[in-house]
Enzyme design. Structure first.
Site, PDB file in Angstrom:
ATOM      1  CB  SER A  40      -0.942   0.008   1.209  1.00 12.93           C
ATOM      2  OG  SER A  40      -0.228  -0.146   2.420  1.00 12.93           O
ATOM      3  CG  HIS A 273      -1.406   3.836   4.083  1.00  9.91           C
ATOM      4  ND1 HIS A 273      -1.999   3.316   5.204  1.00  9.91           N
ATOM      5  CD2 HIS A 273      -0.929   2.771   3.377  1.00  9.91           C
ATOM      6  CE1 HIS A 273      -1.898   2.000   5.182  1.00  9.91           C
ATOM      7  NE2 HIS A 273      -1.247   1.651   4.095  1.00  9.91           N
TER       8      HIS A 273
END
Length: 291
Positions: A40, A273
């Site tokens: 990711s 993230h």
């Protein structure tokens, strides 16, 4: 005087030749087929706009592979990175919401000449374990290091103890890339900094104060595992994104931070993230290395 003019002309010609050679060496080569592999931190979940192949990989059209492919004007670009991927998903399919991501190695071809690999953070559930556990322990000792103590058993840091296995797995992945794409330039991309070197932002990064330094040390150890795998492989290059991301941690203001904090932002990034700014920053670092 004629000899002096000849000498000066020769010097000028040599200077022109050297400057031309330097300019040529500074320009990145042209790549025919670029393949991006990774998890990711490569796919860029929730960074607009998402791709749908499959949707459950949360693969952004504005992740660093996409930016890099565009800036290099590659002939063909294949991005098979996928949220939640670990090293096993290079050779095994990955089930995701609303579909399945094929083994990432299936994208490699004999004529692939550029590969980026961002993997390792999900091996042994490392990142998920940290972000799911550490915030829950903060209230027990807000200024201490309860998460570090939680994962230290008989004096052994059980999180860092997972990394030699991760290193070996990454080394196997690199060997697998070379076997399938023997002429490719292969770059293993490190992970950018999450926590600041100084200060705290518990509303954004809800770890106990003393666990900030430990979180950074875990990241450094993970990146060292990637770097050591590259060194053992001997045919790949390691791209350090941790050092260039100094001052761009999750505690920084919008536009400066490369990493999102704990909040789910449906139009920017998944919790913990990379943000668009982070992908752009990493793209610049990778391009510099390609030069």
């Amino acid at each position: 005087m004629r000899i002096i003019r000849i000498v000066l002309a020769a010097i000028a010609a040599l200077a022109l030749l050297l400057s031309t050679a330097a300019a040529a060496s500074a320009a990145p080569r042209h790549y025919r087929h670029y393949v991006a592999l990774g998890d990711s931190y490569t796919s860029g979940p929730l960074i607009p706009l998402p791709r749908l192949d499959p949707f459950g990989c949360f693969r952004s059209t504005s992740n660093y592979p996409s930016m890099l492919a565009s800036s290099l004007a590659v002939d063909r670009f294949t991005d098979v990175s996928c949220g939640g991927a670990d090293t096993s998903n290079m050779t095994k399919p990955q089930s995701v919401p609303l579909g399945q991501n094929a083994p990432q190695f299936s994208a490699l071809r004999s004529d692939t000449d550029l590969v980026t690999l961002g993997i390792g953070g999900n091996d042994s559930g490392l990142f998920g374990t940290l972000v799911n556990t550490c915030p829950t322990l903060r209230d027990s000792d807000p200024t201490g290091n309860p998460c570090q103590r939680h994962f230290t058993v008989n004096g052994v840091d059980t999180i860092k103890a997972l990394l030699p296995k991760t290193q070996a797995s990454i080394q196997q992945v690199l060997a697998g890339i070379h076997a399938r794409s023997p002429h490719a330039r292969v770059l293993a991309i490190g992970y950018p900094r999450i926590a600041p070197a100084k200060g705290y932002c518990p509303n954004v990064l809800p770890f106990a104060n003393g666990d900030y330094a430990w979180l950074s040390s875990v990241e450094e150890a993970l990146n060292a595992a990637v770097s050591k795998a590259v060194a053992a492989d001997g045919r790949s290059s390691y791209v350090d994104t941790y050092t260039p991301s100094f001052g761009h941690d999750a505690c920084q203001p919008p536009g400066v931070a490369w990493i999102n904090g704990n909040d789910l932002n449906l139009l920017a990034a998944a919790p913990y993230h990379p943000l668009y700014a982070g992908m752009a920053g990493e793209t610049k670092v990778i391009r510099q290395q390609l030069r």
